[in-house]
Design an enzyme around this catalytic site. Structure first.
Site, PDB file in Angstrom:
ATOM      1  N   ASP A  87       0.856  -1.189   0.000  1.00 48.67           N
ATOM      2  CA  ASP A  87       0.000   0.000   0.000  1.00 48.67           C
ATOM      3  C   ASP A  87       0.893   1.240   0.000  1.00 48.67           C
ATOM      4  O   ASP A  87       1.696   1.425   0.922  1.00 48.67           O
ATOM      5  CB  ASP A  87      -0.860  -0.051   1.275  1.00 48.67           C
ATOM      6  CG  ASP A  87      -2.090   0.800   1.181  1.00 48.67           C
ATOM      7  OD1 ASP A  87      -2.435   1.250   0.084  1.00 48.67           O
ATOM      8  OD2 ASP A  87      -2.732   0.985   2.247  1.00 48.67           O
ATOM      9  N   GLU A 186     -14.023   1.152  -0.718  1.00 47.30           N
ATOM     10  CA  GLU A 186     -14.157   1.171   0.746  1.00 47.30           C
ATOM     11  C   GLU A 186     -15.337   2.047   1.147  1.00 47.30           C
ATOM     12  O   GLU A 186     -15.395   3.238   0.798  1.00 47.30           O
ATOM     13  CB  GLU A 186     -12.858   1.720   1.377  1.00 47.30           C
ATOM     14  CG  GLU A 186     -12.962   1.772   2.900  1.00 47.30           C
ATOM     15  CD  GLU A 186     -11.643   2.103   3.593  1.00 47.30           C
ATOM     16  OE1 GLU A 186     -10.584   2.152   2.917  1.00 47.30           O
ATOM     17  OE2 GLU A 186     -11.682   2.332   4.815  1.00 47.30           O
TER      18      GLU A 186
HETATM   19  O1  KIV Z   1      -4.331   0.502   4.738  1.00 45.63           O
HETATM   20  C1  KIV Z   1      -5.257  -0.283   4.605  1.00 45.63           C
HETATM   21  O2  KIV Z   1      -5.407  -1.277   5.325  1.00 45.63           O
HETATM   22  C2  KIV Z   1      -6.208   0.005   3.564  1.00 45.63           C
HETATM   23  C3  KIV Z   1      -7.560  -0.583   3.731  1.00 45.63           C
HETATM   24  C4  KIV Z   1      -8.368   0.275   4.638  1.00 45.63           C
HETATM   25  C5  KIV Z   1      -8.217  -0.754   2.439  1.00 45.63           C
HETATM   26  O3  KIV Z   1      -5.924   0.723   2.665  1.00 45.63           O
END
Ligand code: KIV
Length: 284
Positions: A87, A186
């Site tokens: 991410d 989300e």
């Molecule tokens: O950081 C995370 O866990 C996310 C989720 C909320 C989708 O981006």
């Protein structure tokens, strides 16, 4: 699950085309990744939510590339077969397409990720296109995008009126056309998620956006009572690991205080002969 095959894009698209739901969870550490691997979780997201769940910050914003890489490496060591998504943390892609490509590349080269995810719609499409042009699969993230919580009115359901919902539907199309291999929605209303899923030609993953998607995501800590500050409505609790651990900790405190721990099976002994020799040595 010893016979698991590596999850890759053909695997994910085959499931998608067959209409078989895809499983996705967040994960941030080796032992949890090991369990998720055994359970057959297909997509694992090393979310920047680790700033909250693992590091105790109030928001996701303080997560750094160093935090993310370190945790993604640990997850990869625990789960070789899942589709591992890094991410992109706050301000590692927003400043420029070049920053986006460089940081996405770090997830691939340093942590062995299969893909990255970034938040945002049309305003981030150049960043996403750059990452994809560099050969890195990229997942979109629409609806509640925690990195821009202040500008979207807080941690709230997004797309509750027609105009805002239409913008999310359009953004999903823009990201798909830019080459996103999948999009995470989300906290958008179920019918908006259904419309997007029906119009898309890529897997749409729901986090609190209802059942009409190609797959589901939950935050691991919410599933097992491991996040002490709050439990979001969208999270189903599958077990209270937090309670189990707390009870164990209380028992440990009591047993140490009452001399009930340790018992002989918990320590190591020295044979008489060696002990006597030791006493002799210490005499001098
Ligand atoms: O950081 C995370 O866990 C996310 C989720 C909320 C989708 O981006």
């Amino acid at each position: 699950m010893a016979d698991r095959k590596k999850v890759n894009l053909p695997y994910l698209y085959e499931k998608y085309h067959k209409g078989e739901p895809i499983t996705m969870l967040t994960c941030y550490d080796f032992p949890t990744a090991y369990l998720q691997e055994q359970a057959g979780i297909e997509m694992i997201l090393v979310g920047d939510s680790l700033a909250m769940t693992m590091l105790g910050y109030e928001t996701t914003l303080p997560a750094t590339m160093e935090d993310m890489i370190r945790h993604a490496q640990a997850v990869r060591r625990g789960s070789a077969m899942s589709w591992l998504i890094g991410d992109m943390p706050y301000m590692t892609y927003q400043p420029s397409t070049e920053s986006a490509i460089r940081n996405a590349g770090r997830f691939m080269a340093e942590a062995g990720c299969d893909a990255v995810k970034l938040e945002g719609g049309r305003e981030m499409v150049d960043r996403m296109a750059g990452i994809i042009a560099a050969g890195i699969p990229c997942m979109g993230h629409l609806g509640l995008t925690p990195q821009s919580a202040t500008s979207i009115g807080g941690y709230k359901v997004q797309g509750k009126d027609a105009a805002r919902a239409a913008r999310i539907v359009e953004d999903a199309k823009i990201l798909e056309e830019a080459g996103a291999y999948s999009i995470l929605l989300e906290m958008v209303p179920d019918r908006v998620c259904q419309l997007i899923t029906e119009r898309a030609h890529i897997p749409i993953i729901s986090l609190g956006s209802g059942p009409h998607a190609s797959g589901q995501l939950l935050i691991y800590h919410d599933m097992f009572g491991l996040y002490p500050r709050f439990k979001p409505k969208m999270a189903k609790v599958y077990g209270n690991a937090g309670e189990v651990i707390l009870n164990g900790l209380k028992q440990y405190v009591q047993e140490v205080q009452n001399n009930a721990f340790p018992q002989p099976e918990h320590w190591f002994t020295l044979k008489d002969e060696a002990y006597n020799e030791l006493l002799d040595l210490l005499k001098d």
